[in-house]
Design a protein around this motif. Structure first.
Motif, PDB file in Angstrom:
ATOM      1  N   LYS A 168       0.844  -1.191   0.000  1.00 17.00           N
ATOM      2  CA  LYS A 168       0.000   0.000   0.000  1.00 17.00           C
ATOM      3  C   LYS A 168       0.879   1.241   0.000  1.00 17.00           C
ATOM      4  CE  LYS A 168      -3.811  -2.207   2.508  1.00 17.00           C
ATOM      5  NZ  LYS A 168      -4.667  -2.169   3.697  1.00 17.00           N
ATOM      6  N   PRO A 169       0.527   2.308  -0.728  1.00 19.54           N
ATOM      7  CA  PRO A 169      -0.651   2.417  -1.590  1.00 19.54           C
ATOM      8  C   PRO A 169      -0.530   1.634  -2.889  1.00 19.54           C
ATOM      9  CG  PRO A 169       0.679   4.389  -1.767  1.00 19.54           C
ATOM     10  CD  PRO A 169       1.318   3.535  -0.717  1.00 19.54           C
ATOM     11  N   GLN A 170       0.688   1.227  -3.245  1.00 19.71           N
ATOM     12  CA  GLN A 170       0.899   0.379  -4.405  1.00 19.71           C
ATOM     13  C   GLN A 170       2.068  -0.553  -4.126  1.00 19.71           C
ATOM     14  OE1 GLN A 170       1.799   3.077  -7.594  1.00 19.71           O
ATOM     15  NE2 GLN A 170       3.697   3.793  -6.697  1.00 19.71           N
ATOM     16  N   LYS A 171       2.102  -1.652  -4.857  1.00 15.56           N
ATOM     17  CA  LYS A 171       3.126  -2.655  -4.595  1.00 15.56           C
ATOM     18  C   LYS A 171       4.499  -2.108  -4.966  1.00 15.56           C
ATOM     19  CE  LYS A 171       3.990  -7.588  -5.081  1.00 15.56           C
ATOM     20  NZ  LYS A 171       3.526  -8.864  -5.675  1.00 15.56           N
ATOM     21  N   LYS A 172       5.460  -2.295  -4.042  1.00 16.88           N
ATOM     22  CA  LYS A 172       6.797  -1.756  -4.262  1.00 16.88           C
ATOM     23  C   LYS A 172       7.817  -2.638  -3.563  1.00 16.88           C
ATOM     24  CE  LYS A 172       9.374   2.586  -3.909  1.00 16.88           C
ATOM     25  NZ  LYS A 172       9.587   2.733  -5.347  1.00 16.88           N
TER      26      LYS A 172
END
Length: 718
Positions: free
Chosen positions: A208-212
């Motif tokens: 979250k907020p995006q895959k990293k």
């Protein structure tokens, strides 16, 4: 004396030999293993495996392949390749444990959370124990250690730690560490520990907020602290932290850290390149479009109870040395200092972007609870056009959000109420502001924020005109409510239209004066239109409407090219907006035309207007044939045509108000007929009666009025 020494030495030698014998023949690896395993398994309530054990008076105890199993007794929860404990035997007699070295080689700790949210360590050490027993046990631990402890050296090399979340909420993590520390306790109530810890995050997966994916983050910790186990006080001699290239140090104390933490800390962040801070932050967030430059430093002292923010105090300085922020087309620079004096923060800095610069000065009191902000902004010259990229980026992000697919059943909802426990006030001053060709002088805006209500009072000049506007927004209600009132005096309307309504650029001109009141509610477009209430009056001098569809379509309809640009010396009227519709009542006059538009203009651009178009004698001759114009002219030769306008502002449709025109024609014909009849009656009275003769019956003449009415719709604009 020598004999005594010899006897003493012999006794010590005998004791050592006895210890060797005891260790060799009594303290056997098997017995130690059995004792350690049974005791440890009862303590942690888990299966424990121990490999080879080596015992030596000189080298201590060595254990290989030590493991604590998972609850299912299959996988390892904790595993260590080698465990070495070197201690001194003689101090044990006086309940003193002196460990020369505790060394762990390649320990591996694996923590996980299952799909139900349960961690794999939650059941460790859990036993059915009565609450009273638990309370008594916890009370005993607060008294300190039952023995005196001295750990000269604890070293953990090549340690591994991993975390796996099957719920896919928390980051997955793999890290490694090397630890070299010491722990000392003289009487069991106080601990002193110091050392160095190197930790490396080998990989972390953020969801979250995006895959990293994050890899290879190194951190170093060097510390020296005292812990009082009876009073639960922590005294920090030093804590030096370095993450990647960013360093910070902490000194001070944390009292009653288990119950009601009270901090008294000094935090120092030496002058640091902001680019290095950004490098670190970029590992966790997507900052590819942001660039930082310049330096940042902080030297602070923080004191107070963490559970009572109002008791917190802070002193020190934060300095920004040409701190630059670059984002897309935005390039800003901050330079200045923030000074903290216990419960007040004083701000004095300069911000600049391109040709724009402003000084920000003020204070924030009650720093840690119910903040009171007083900030003033001053700018000598402000070029608002240069700040447009900020608005464009905001619109871009907003449009990207609206493009996100949503369920067909999803409903738009109003903005949630704001509940900020702070107050704010101040003033914004701009000597000269430039925007889209519009020049504002001596702009002043006072603002205040209290109880989640925002008040704005704005005043300024543009050209020879001036404006005063008051605004109130209540953010404590869902969707917000707002009201505005004010007046503008002698402003160039083209500057306002060109600056704020670019779609209507170069269409309306004149000197504009207005008083208005506005009320509304909602943040959704449909609700804003529905709830908007406006009452206002306006006056325009030396006005002109050009390059607008309203004027172009009118000129085509009446066949007068001069009306493609409608010029008027004066216009005045009133506007009322209710339920998304503006009710217009106005009069426009000039040397060549006059009109009085009345009707509705929707906020969706629909129009429904009616007005009498009055044309000068010259324009009347151009617009209409003599056959028709005779019925619409007044005594001064001006022609009047009642018109209706429907459609939209971008595509208006003109028609003649036939009923109104017919009525005018009838009135005019009746007047003519009566006048003719009266004249005829006078003539008959003056003349002698005619001689009697045989009269022949002639056909009744056609009534010209009836004929005109029948032909009116088709011939009026032939």
């Amino acid at each position: 004396m020598k004999k005594i020494l010899s006897i003493t030495a012999a006794a010590i030698l005998i004791i050592i030999i006895v210890l060797f014998v005891l260790i060799k023949f009594y303290v056997t690896p098997e017995r130690i293993k059995e004792f350690v395993v049974s005791t440890a398994e009862k303590s942690v309530n888990r299966k424990i495996n121990i490999g080879e054990i080596n015992i030596s008076l000189l080298t201590g105890i060595g254990i290989k392949e030590f493991a604590i199993k998972e609850a299912d007794e299959k996988a390892d929860f904790i595993r260590c390749n080698e465990f070495i404990l070197k201690f001194k035997l003689l101090p044990l007699i006086s309940k003193r444990v002196i460990v020369d070295e505790l060394r762990l080689v390649s320990p591996d700790i694996r923590i996980s959370r299952n799909k139900k949210g349960k961690y794999n360590f939650e059941d460790i050490g859990k036993k059915e124990v009565p609450d009273k027993a638990v309370e008594e046990k916890e009370g005993e631990t607060d008294k300190g250690l039952p023995i005196s402890l001295l750990l000269n050296k604890i070293s953990i090399s090549d340690a591994k730690f991993s975390f796996k979340d099957l719920m896919k909420e928390l980051p997955d993590l793999r890290s490694s560490a090397d630890i070299d520390i010491s722990i000392k306790s003289v009487d069991g109530s106080e601990l002193f520990t110091e050392g160095n810890i190197d930790i490396k995050i080998d990989e972390a997966v953020l969801r979250k907020p995006q895959k990293k994916h994050i890899r290879n983050i190194s951190s170093k910790l060097s510390y020296a602290v005292n812990v009082n186990l009876e009073s639960n006080d922590l005294f920090i001699d030093k804590v030096d932290i370095k993450i990647q290239k960013t360093a910070a140090s902490i000194k001070g104390s944390v009292r009653k850290f288990k119950t009601s933490p009270e901090v008294d800390l000094a935090v120092n962040l030496p002058k640091t390149k902001t680019a290095e801070i950004m490098e670190l932050a970029a590992l966790f967030a997507d900052l590819k479009d942001i660039k930082l430059s310049g330096h940042f430093a902080a030297d602070l002292k923080v004191k107070g109870l963490l559970k009572k923010p109002e008791s917190m105090k802070a002193k020190g300085n934060i300095s920004l040395d040409k701190l630059g922020i670059s984002y897309n087309k935005i390039n800003a620079l901050l330079d200045g200092r923030i000074k903290l004096n216990e419960k007040t923060m004083n701000v004095d800095m300069t911000g600049s972007s391109g040709k724009n610069s402003a000084r920000i000065k003020g204070s924030v009191s009650s720093l840690f609870k119910n903040q009171n902000i007083k900030l003033n902004v001053y700018s000598k010259k402000l070029f608002i056009d240069e700040l447009e990229p900020v608005l464009q980026i905001t619109e871009k992000h907003s449009s990207e959000k609206t493009k996100t697919p949503v369920s067909s059943t999803a409903k738009e909802v109003e903005a949630d109420p704001v509940n900020l426990k702070l107050t704010a006030s101040g003033e914004v001053k701009v000597d000269t502001a430039f925007y889209k060709g519009m020049v504002m002088n001596n702009f002043r805006m006072k603002y205040s924020f209290k109880n989640n209500k925002l008040k704005l009072t704005e005043a300024g000049k543009t050209g020879k005109g001036k404006f005063n506007i008051k605004t109130l927004m209540d953010l404590a209600k869902r969707g917000y409510t707002y009201s505005m009132s004010g007046n503008v005096d002698s402003l160039h309307i083209e500057e306002i239209v060109n600056a704020f309504f670019p779609k209507a650029k170069d269409t309306v001109f004149g000197i504009f004066t207005s008083d208005f009141k506005l009320n509304g509610a909602g943040t959704l477009s449909k609700n804003m239109k529905k709830n908007l209430i406006v009452d206002g009056g306006f006056n325009i001098r030396d006005g002109k409407i050009s390059n607008a569809e309203l004027a172009r379509k009118l000129s085509l309809f009446v066949n007068v090219r001069e009306l493609e640009t409608i010029e008027f010396t004066k216009a005045e009227g009133a506007v009322k907006i209710r339920n998304g519709v503006a009710r217009l009542d106005s009069i426009f006059t000039s040397d060549n035309i006059a009109m009085d538009p009345k009707g509705n203009i929707g906020l969706d651009e629909t129009i429904d207007l009616a007005f009498d178009l009055k044309l000068s004698p010259r324009l009347t001759d151009k617009a209409m044939s003599s056959k028709i114009s005779q019925y619409i002219r007044d005594r001064g030769g001006w022609g009047t045509v009642p018109l209706l306008v429907t459609g939209t502002l971008s595509n208006p449709k003109y028609t003649v108000d036939v009923a109104k025109v017919g009525k005018k024609v009838i009135e005019k014909e009746v007047n003519k007929f009566l006048e003719k009849l009266l004249n005829k009656d006078r003539d008959e009275k003056r003349q002698p009666p005619p001689e009697k003769e045989t009269q022949t019956q002639e056909p009744e003449p056609v009534n010209p009025l009836e004929d005109l009415i029948k032909q009116l719709p088709g011939q009026l604009f032939k």
